[in-house]
Scaffold this motif. Structure first.
Motif, mmCIF file in Angstrom:
data_model
loop_
_atom_site.group_PDB
_atom_site.id
_atom_site.type_symbol
_atom_site.label_atom_id
_atom_site.label_comp_id
_atom_site.label_asym_id
_atom_site.label_seq_id
_atom_site.Cartn_x
_atom_site.Cartn_y
_atom_site.Cartn_z
ATOM 1 N N TYR A 41 0.921 -1.272 -0.087
ATOM 2 C CA TYR A 41 -0.169 0.238 0.128
ATOM 3 C C TYR A 41 0.879 1.195 0.112
ATOM 4 C CZ TYR A 41 -3.351 3.554 1.762
ATOM 5 O OH TYR A 41 -4.069 4.546 1.892
ATOM 6 N N PHE A 42 1.999 1.169 0.652
ATOM 7 C CA PHE A 42 2.619 2.351 0.778
ATOM 8 C C PHE A 42 4.124 2.490 -0.321
ATOM 9 C CE2 PHE A 42 1.313 0.586 4.883
ATOM 10 C CZ PHE A 42 0.800 1.998 5.790
ATOM 11 N N LYS A 43 4.196 1.407 -0.986
ATOM 12 C CA LYS A 43 5.582 1.087 -1.455
ATOM 13 C C LYS A 43 5.770 2.388 -2.685
ATOM 14 C CE LYS A 43 7.787 -2.841 -3.296
ATOM 15 N NZ LYS A 43 7.500 -4.151 -3.853
ATOM 16 N N ASP A 44 4.850 2.785 -3.564
ATOM 17 C CA ASP A 44 5.293 3.772 -4.686
ATOM 18 C C ASP A 44 5.314 5.291 -3.886
ATOM 19 O OD1 ASP A 44 5.340 1.900 -6.283
ATOM 20 O OD2 ASP A 44 3.126 2.137 -6.870
ATOM 21 N N LYS A 45 5.005 5.151 -2.682
ATOM 22 C CA LYS A 45 4.872 6.695 -1.947
ATOM 23 C C LYS A 45 5.900 7.065 -1.161
ATOM 24 C CE LYS A 45 0.008 5.420 -2.041
ATOM 25 N NZ LYS A 45 -1.159 4.775 -1.294
ATOM 26 N N VAL A 46 6.622 6.095 -0.447
ATOM 27 C CA VAL A 46 7.704 6.406 0.602
ATOM 28 C C VAL A 46 8.624 5.005 0.770
ATOM 29 C CG1 VAL A 46 6.272 5.074 2.362
ATOM 30 C CG2 VAL A 46 7.890 6.949 2.995
ATOM 31 N N ALA A 47 9.794 5.295 1.122
ATOM 32 C CA ALA A 47 10.723 4.174 1.325
ATOM 33 C C ALA A 47 9.843 3.028 2.275
ATOM 34 C CB ALA A 47 11.954 4.678 2.130
ATOM 35 N N THR A 48 10.086 1.864 2.096
ATOM 36 C CA THR A 48 9.339 0.971 3.000
ATOM 37 C C THR A 48 10.443 -0.305 3.029
ATOM 38 O OG1 THR A 48 8.805 -0.278 0.976
ATOM 39 C CG2 THR A 48 7.127 1.147 1.950
ATOM 40 N N SER A 49 10.408 -0.870 4.049
ATOM 41 C CA SER A 49 11.186 -2.175 4.439
ATOM 42 C C SER A 49 10.492 -3.341 5.225
ATOM 43 C CB SER A 49 12.547 -1.851 5.081
ATOM 44 O OG SER A 49 13.199 -2.743 5.511
ATOM 45 N N THR A 50 10.654 -4.466 5.002
ATOM 46 C CA THR A 50 10.377 -5.371 5.809
ATOM 47 C C THR A 50 11.447 -5.869 7.025
ATOM 48 O OG1 THR A 50 11.173 -7.191 4.387
ATOM 49 C CG2 THR A 50 8.956 -6.592 4.465
ATOM 50 N N ASP A 51 12.686 -5.258 6.930
ATOM 51 C CA ASP A 51 13.671 -5.541 7.708
ATOM 52 C C ASP A 51 14.000 -4.354 9.053
ATOM 53 O OD1 ASP A 51 16.073 -6.135 8.704
ATOM 54 O OD2 ASP A 51 17.110 -6.298 7.127
ATOM 55 N N PHE A 52 13.615 -4.951 10.079
ATOM 56 C CA PHE A 52 13.442 -4.029 11.034
ATOM 57 C C PHE A 52 14.820 -3.657 11.841
ATOM 58 C CE2 PHE A 52 9.057 -3.574 12.937
ATOM 59 C CZ PHE A 52 8.307 -3.933 11.622
ATOM 60 N N SER A 53 16.011 -4.239 11.334
ATOM 61 C CA SER A 53 17.328 -3.876 11.526
ATOM 62 C C SER A 53 17.556 -2.570 10.844
ATOM 63 C CB SER A 53 18.311 -4.959 11.463
ATOM 64 O OG SER A 53 18.425 -5.126 9.897
ATOM 65 N N LYS A 54 16.842 -2.381 9.883
ATOM 66 C CA LYS A 54 17.118 -1.008 8.980
ATOM 67 C C LYS A 54 16.332 -0.026 8.761
ATOM 68 C CE LYS A 54 19.646 -3.776 5.375
ATOM 69 N NZ LYS A 54 19.383 -4.892 4.375
ATOM 70 N N ILE A 55 16.047 0.335 10.181
ATOM 71 C CA ILE A 55 15.006 1.564 10.858
ATOM 72 C C ILE A 55 15.861 2.639 10.509
ATOM 73 C CG2 ILE A 55 13.376 2.646 12.177
ATOM 74 C CD1 ILE A 55 12.889 -0.271 13.511
ATOM 75 N N VAL A 56 15.656 3.701 9.854
ATOM 76 C CA VAL A 56 16.323 4.825 9.798
ATOM 77 C C VAL A 56 16.008 5.818 10.754
ATOM 78 C CG1 VAL A 56 16.463 4.984 7.289
ATOM 79 C CG2 VAL A 56 14.560 6.189 8.435
ATOM 80 N N ASP A 57 16.677 6.902 11.488
ATOM 81 C CA ASP A 57 16.268 7.622 12.640
ATOM 82 C C ASP A 57 15.472 8.671 12.139
ATOM 83 O OD1 ASP A 57 16.173 8.424 15.168
ATOM 84 O OD2 ASP A 57 18.326 8.208 15.517
ATOM 85 N N ALA A 58 14.489 9.280 12.918
ATOM 86 C CA ALA A 58 13.644 10.387 12.675
ATOM 87 C C ALA A 58 13.294 11.116 13.904
ATOM 88 C CB ALA A 58 12.402 9.619 11.964
ATOM 89 N N ASP A 59 12.579 12.399 13.862
ATOM 90 C CA ASP A 59 12.276 13.060 14.792
ATOM 91 C C ASP A 59 11.421 12.150 15.848
ATOM 92 O OD1 ASP A 59 13.407 15.406 14.277
ATOM 93 O OD2 ASP A 59 11.902 15.860 12.971
ATOM 94 N N ILE A 60 10.536 11.554 15.061
ATOM 95 C CA ILE A 60 9.349 10.603 15.727
ATOM 96 C C ILE A 60 9.279 9.212 15.100
ATOM 97 C CG2 ILE A 60 7.063 10.523 16.593
ATOM 98 C CD1 ILE A 60 6.939 13.497 16.659
#
Lengths: 254, 254
Positions: A41-60
């Motif tokens: 659902y999100f794929k064409d709109k934003v970066a997605t991943s199934t790999d929880f070791s690859k979470i980027v940092d963010a304000d929230i």
């Protein structure tokens, strides 16, 4: 600009993502989820991943998963700089572990697949353990809604309980009313104006003052006739118990 | 032009009178009631009387009194030429005695003092024993509402029962939710968007499909935590019973 990562792909995640995307001051960096199909659902709109070791940092970093999975997903966020907030009504802030900057961003609404919601009217209940994080969550909440409430974990538990009465249980009563209609060749829609009025009245009167009906006036004859019409044992019990509770509330003799 | 006499001075009588007065094709000839004080509402607008031996004749004589008083008031109408119709949900047509041309004109709505109602949206349930009388009631009903239903006495009894679930009992659940909020320093208004959505959803989904919550997904942990939060024994019982009924409906193991 507030940067966001969303963890989860269910109804809450989708609704939040859609509303965030429309706001210039919010930048969703990434959506993560284990279920590839739901992630699409999100794929064409934003970066997605199934790999929880690859979470980027963010304000929230927003955890929008089922209650049981909150603590597990939170473990992947240890060491992240941003505020880690879950979106659950019934999960204490402590479930997020003790290493992160912890918070809650709970939209008090029932979200359904495909049914659009006017987010500006959805109360957002926020909680955090320090002022800076509270301010961040407040900023985000105020961008999406006119109704932002600072709510403790204990209060949130109570809201969640109250919501079960106000939403889940009332919906079940509507379902019972619908069954009674169907059993008698009546369209459920015949009750729609009454149901709408029941709710519109709450803008004028608190429910305790709006109460009417045979139980309130202790109309024993009508209540007996109603009980005789019900065939389902659960529905009979519900009729009796709710009538008893109304009678006691209004001081009628039992 | 349809001429009308109204017997009764309560909420239904008032609301009907107000809507009839605004329609050119309807002429209210007289309003009768025993309570002088209540009758004063109508005094400057129409002929009124407290003397039930002085009822004038009309095309339709509408009995808008409490359920218990319908049969008694009907006795005063023996010999009248017009259709005698009561406005009750739970009173069979037979209560009108066997001499009159009998009918029912039941507006399916909850009427409160001072709260205006858009009558065009109120379903009117009509019943009569011959075609001419049914046509008269139909004409009257269509002048005040877009929703006119021909409904038997038995069906009307069922509608009244369904309305108790859909209106009286849901309102009591709202009152319980309001109490839980108040006990935890939360404004009841925080639940308003959720309650509105619960009802708006019914336009998209039948309630049986809209059901959500811990009981439906048999989330035992959440239900236990909710039960522990409730102090009132009735509310505990209501929580358990409604959860049980939902679980059975959705085939969860008990």
């Amino acid at each position: 600009m507030i940067s966001i990562v969303i963890l989860g792909t269910g109804n809450v995640a989708k609704h939040l993502f859609d509303v965030f995307r429309d706001i210039n001051e919010i930048n969703v960096l990434q959506v993560l989820g284990r279920n590839k199909h739901k992630l699409s659902y999100f794929k064409d709109k934003v970066a997605t991943s199934t790999d929880f070791s690859k979470i980027v940092d963010a304000d929230i970093l927003l955890i929008a998963v089922s209650d049981d999975a909150v603590a597990e997903v939170a473990q992947f966020l240890t060491g992240k700089k941003g505020v880690v907030a879950h979106t659950s009504g019934n999960v204490p802030i402590a479930a997020l572990g003790h290493k992160s900057r912890r918070g809650v961003f709970y939209p008090l609404q029932s979200f359904s697949e495909g049914k659009p919601i006017d987010f500006k009217k959805v109360p957002i209940c926020i909680e955090a353990e320090n002022k800076v994080d509270l301010k961040s969550l407040q900023e985000l909440a105020q961008l999406v809604s006119f109704q932002v409430h600072e709510i403790s974990s204990n209060q949130r538990k109570s809201i969640h309980l109250a919501a079960v009465f106000a939403n889940n249980f009332t919906n079940h009563l509507f379902a019972i009313a619908g069954e009674i209609c169907a059993d008698n060749d009546l369209p459920f829609s015949i009750l729609a104006p009454l149901i709408k009025e029941t709710v519109e009245k709450l803008d004028y009167l608190p429910p305790i003052e709006a109460q009417t009906g045979p139980a309130k006036r202790n109309d024993v004859k009508t209540m007996e006739s109603h009980l005789n019409q019900l065939k389902n044992k659960n529905y009979q019990d519900i009729y009796s118990l709710l009538s008893k509770s109304i009678k006691e509330k209004y001081g009628q003799k039992l």
